[in-house]
Motif scaffolding. Structure first.
Motif, PDB file in Angstrom:
ATOM      1  N   UNK A  17     120.441 111.530  46.643  1.00  0.00           N
ATOM      2  CA  UNK A  17     119.674 111.105  45.466  1.00  0.00           C
ATOM      3  C   UNK A  17     120.566 110.324  44.507  1.00  0.00           C
ATOM      4  N   UNK A  18     121.808 110.788  44.364  1.00  0.00           N
ATOM      5  CA  UNK A  18     122.696 110.143  43.412  1.00  0.00           C
ATOM      6  C   UNK A  18     123.198 108.781  43.875  1.00  0.00           C
ATOM      7  N   UNK A  19     122.982 108.454  45.147  1.00  0.00           N
ATOM      8  CA  UNK A  19     123.304 107.078  45.573  1.00  0.00           C
ATOM      9  C   UNK A  19     122.423 106.090  44.821  1.00  0.00           C
ATOM     10  N   UNK A  20     121.256 106.551  44.362  1.00  0.00           N
ATOM     11  CA  UNK A  20     120.336 105.630  43.707  1.00  0.00           C
ATOM     12  C   UNK A  20     120.673 105.442  42.235  1.00  0.00           C
ATOM     13  N   UNK A  21     121.704 106.105  41.747  1.00  0.00           N
ATOM     14  CA  UNK A  21     122.136 105.884  40.366  1.00  0.00           C
ATOM     15  C   UNK A  21     122.876 104.542  40.311  1.00  0.00           C
ATOM     16  N   UNK A  22     122.223 103.557  39.665  1.00  0.00           N
ATOM     17  CA  UNK A  22     122.800 102.206  39.670  1.00  0.00           C
ATOM     18  C   UNK A  22     124.172 102.179  39.006  1.00  0.00           C
ATOM     19  N   UNK A  23     124.456 103.145  38.118  1.00  0.00           N
ATOM     20  CA  UNK A  23     125.750 103.161  37.449  1.00  0.00           C
ATOM     21  C   UNK A  23     126.892 103.518  38.396  1.00  0.00           C
ATOM     22  N   UNK A  32     126.525 102.575  41.869  1.00  0.00           N
ATOM     23  CA  UNK A  32     126.294 101.844  43.112  1.00  0.00           C
ATOM     24  C   UNK A  32     127.529 101.034  43.483  1.00  0.00           C
TER      25      UNK A  32
END
Lengths: 341, 385
Positions: B337-343, B345
């Motif tokens: 899920x945290x892969x989707x945190x753009x900060x 990426x």
């Protein structure tokens, strides 16, 4: 095909079993339980993703907050249900979620057969291609024989097949189940072309080892209007969800921001006064089943559309997506709100 | 007759014999295990070369070039990618794991309340450790603490809502905590339930036998992912409007029943290995059915199938990550899920996160496997061949 059958089956099951669910007033239910149950993505950069402390944040998440703010004057009265692509429709139909703000494409099938209502489009997306600059390709029509990386089980995969067939081009699909696998395969050079929605291409750029070696081709091969969806049969709730979006657009058009909203209430412009519910004998919010302060509460919670866009996916975020089609109608885009009067 | 005849007298010193072949020390070990024959020597050298080729770059990537601290994607991205690392840099992004570590442990559990799962975790370790060491006394008390007191405490502490603790709904749970709760409950339920099902399937009472067989065969015939999906997506459609019960609870029940069916077959394998004489011996002593099972049959049968039981446990532990398809975030789910945190990426974030998750899973599974090996040695009586 299997997907369509599954969707139809789920839809049929829903129609038969969940038919009684449409009668209750969603707004009353929401007010009674004290929060909005909002279906979001299980993780999509910029749209619904965890922030540093694990709270949901993103473009779609801000829509959930805006709806909660319109009802409760408090953007935090939301509970999020992360739903996968398969789960999202049954979740909405069964009443598990009140609204689905999950980058869902508005299609006729979903609007009719699945029994949902769509109206505002909060993000106009479209499928595009990314290629290596070294290929010297300037148009998608020159991609004959290319190996194309694509995520399986998505409309993206179907659009890709349709497009190449329509233009009589050959291609080799290189399919993966998970988005990060597709990203890694493209980065490692296992395929020449990467295709997904344009918003996805922007987040892909963040993870490429040499982003400058890649370019996005001009062709957009599909229309992907994304917007919040609700169940059919509850017009009041549908109106609220729709007008939350229009209020965000209208606020941007009037230049009302999170910072200046209190000041703008003193504006002498009658349109702004009406919009912010400070006009004498205003019924602007009560007719919706809300308070006249509803638009003010939305803007206080998340800002206007431009602010929501910039903070999550636009210039103020790592994604840096251009406004493009999502600019206001008077600034070259097609985001347009009906008059608030 | 004083001449000495017929006796051989050595005229010169015997030559010194070569030193005996060393049967200890490093040189002996090397010769015996690595260079016994030319073929062995060749294989050894090739293996060493492969290791020398693999390990230094891995160490370089995992440790030396890794970004250990920092507050955003910049530390894990090259200049061309909008970060601060030199062009061509590639290394593990431990800063991502570092920044998200609390989330990986507790998911989206409210920060102020995280002492609750932490306390449950500490108690779990405190109760489990003496349970696992055979020499520590008071096993009965210990078992009550671990299997009765701890679950009750966890039921009070984790969701809250009692004694002034704020209620924390299960959609906020996540990370390692969910993985461990699911596997602990799955393991604690599946072993006794699996034993009962196995006994039921071997029972001579036709109804019980049929029920157990049907349950086992149906549950074993359905993929876990389908069980979870049905429980999460289809079940609400069949329930009356407004009647919902917790998704996490549904997953717990699904995982437990699923593991029980597998466990039943493992235990049945053990029961079949016990000779008829054991049953007859117990009968001739006048033992009741349960006495016979508890005192004679099951201790032998379970000991035989320890590898199978632990195999099921390990499988269950890893299968818990399937709950991510129903929108719950176990350890692997929350990492992904945290892969989707753009900060955060970057090109190396996903692989670093997956390596971390894999390492944690490996730690637990390897621990279970080693402990089962230890138990097999402790309980070994005569069956070893």
């Amino acid at each position: 095909m299997a997907r369509r059958i599954l969707t139809a089956l789920v839809g049929a099951a829903v129609m038969g079993i969940g038919a009684h669910s449409a009668s209750a007033g969603t707004l009353d239910d929401v007010k009674a339980k004290g929060f909005v149950q909002c279906g979001v993505n299980t993780g999509l950069a910029g749209f619904a993703a965890p922030d540093a402390s694990g709270n949901w944040s993103g473009f779609d998440v801000d829509y959930c907050k805006a709806i909660a703010a319109a009802i409760f004057a408090d953007g935090s009265k939301v509970k999020y249900s992360p739903t996968s692509a398969k789960e999202r429709f049954p979740a909405l139909q069964s009443g598990e979620v009140d609204v689905l703000a999950r980058n869902t494409t508005w299609t006729i099938n979903r609007d009719t057969a699945l029994g949902f209502n769509f109206r505002p489009v909060n993000y106009y997306d479209g499928q595009g291609f990314m290629v290596r600059k070294g290929l010297n390709v300037k148009s998608a029509l020159e991609l004959s024989g290319a190996a194309v990386c694509v995520q399986t089980g998505t409309t993206t995969e179907l659009n890709l097949a349709d497009y190449f067939k329509a233009n009589n081009l050959q291609y080799n699909p290189v399919v993966f189940e998970k988005l990060e696998e597709v990203n890694a395969a493209y980065d490692a050079g296992r395929c020449d072309v990467y295709t997904t929605d344009q918003s996805g291409l922007y987040s892909l750029r963040l993870t490429l080892s040499k982003p400058d070696d890649h370019m996005i081709l001009p062709e957009i091969i599909s229309k992907e209007p994304l917007g919040p969806a609700v169940r059919q049969g509850d017009d009041q709730w549908f109106d609220i969800v729709s007008w939350v979006h229009y209020a965000l657009i209208q606020a941007e058009e009037f230049g009302v921001t999170q910072a200046n909203v209190e000041e703008m209430k003193k504006s002498t412009n009658p349109d702004v006064q009406r919009f912010l519910g400070v006009e004498a004998d205003s019924k602007i919010g009560t007719d919706l089943g809300l308070t006249n302060e509803w638009a003010v509460n939305i803007i206080k919670a998340v800002g206007n559309y431009g602010e929501v866009f910039d903070r999550n996916i636009g210039a103020g975020s790592p994604l840096k997506i251009e406004r493009g089609l999502n600019a206001l109608w008077n600034k070259g885009g097609i985001q347009y709100a009906p008059p608030v009067r | 007759m004083n001449t000495h005849q017929g006796n051989f007298v050595r005229t010169s010193m015997i030559e010194a014999a070569p030193a005996p072949i060393q049967t200890g020390g490093i040189a002996y070990w090397l010769r015996k295990n690595l260079f016994a024959t030319p073929k062995d020597a060749a294989l050894t050298i090739i293996s060493l070369l492969v290791l020398a080729w693999l390990i230094p770059p891995a160490v370089q990537w995992l440790f030396i070039d890794a970004a250990w601290t920092g507050g955003g994607r910049g530390v894990c991205a090259t200049v061309a990618q909008g970060g601060s690392q030199p062009d061509g840099w590639s290394g593990a992004c431990w800063a991502f794991v570092n920044a998200k570590f609390d989330q990986f442990l507790f998911g989206r559990y409210p920060i102020d309340e995280r002492w609750r799962p932490a306390l449950v975790g500490i108690l779990f370790v405190l109760f489990l450790t003496p349970m696992l060491i055979p020499k520590v006394p008071y096993k009965n008390l210990n078992a009550i603490l671990l299997l009765v007191v701890l679950p009750i405490l966890a039921l009070i502490l984790l969701p809250g809502g009692w004694f002034g603790l704020p209620f924390v709904e299960t959609p906020l749970w996540g990370g390692l905590m969910v993985t461990l709760v699911l596997s602990f409950v799955g393991i604690a339920v599946s072993l006794p339930l699996g034993i009962l099902l196995a006994l039921g399937r071997r029972s001579t009472m036709p109804v019980i036998k049929m029920l157990c067989t049907v349950f086992i065969e149906i549950v074993r015939g359905i993929p876990l992912i389908t069980v979870l999906f049905m429980a999460s997506v289809m079940l609400p459609l069949f329930l009356p409007q407004g009647v919902t019960f917790d998704k996490f609870l549904r997953a717990l029940i699904g995982v437990s029943l699923f593991a029980s069916a597998y466990m039943a077959e493992v235990v049945r394998g053990g029961l079949q290995a016990i000779g008829k004489g054991q049953y007859e011996g117990a009968d001739s002593l006048g033992l009741s059915f349960w006495q016979k099972m508890n005192l004679i049959v099951l201790p032998q049968a379970l000991k035989l199938v320890i590898p199978g039981i632990v195999n099921t446990f390990i499988g269950l532990f890893k299968d818990t990550s399937l709950v991510s398809i129903i929108g719950m975030f176990d350890l692997l789910g929350i990492v992904r899920l945290n892969f989707s945190d753009a900060n955060w990426a970057s090109a190396v974030t996903p692989i670093s996160g997956l390596i971390f998750a894999g390492f944690i899973f490996w730690l637990f599974c390897f621990g279970m496997s080693r402990y089962s090996g230890f138990m097999e040695r402790v309980l070994d009586t005569s069956h070893k061949r």
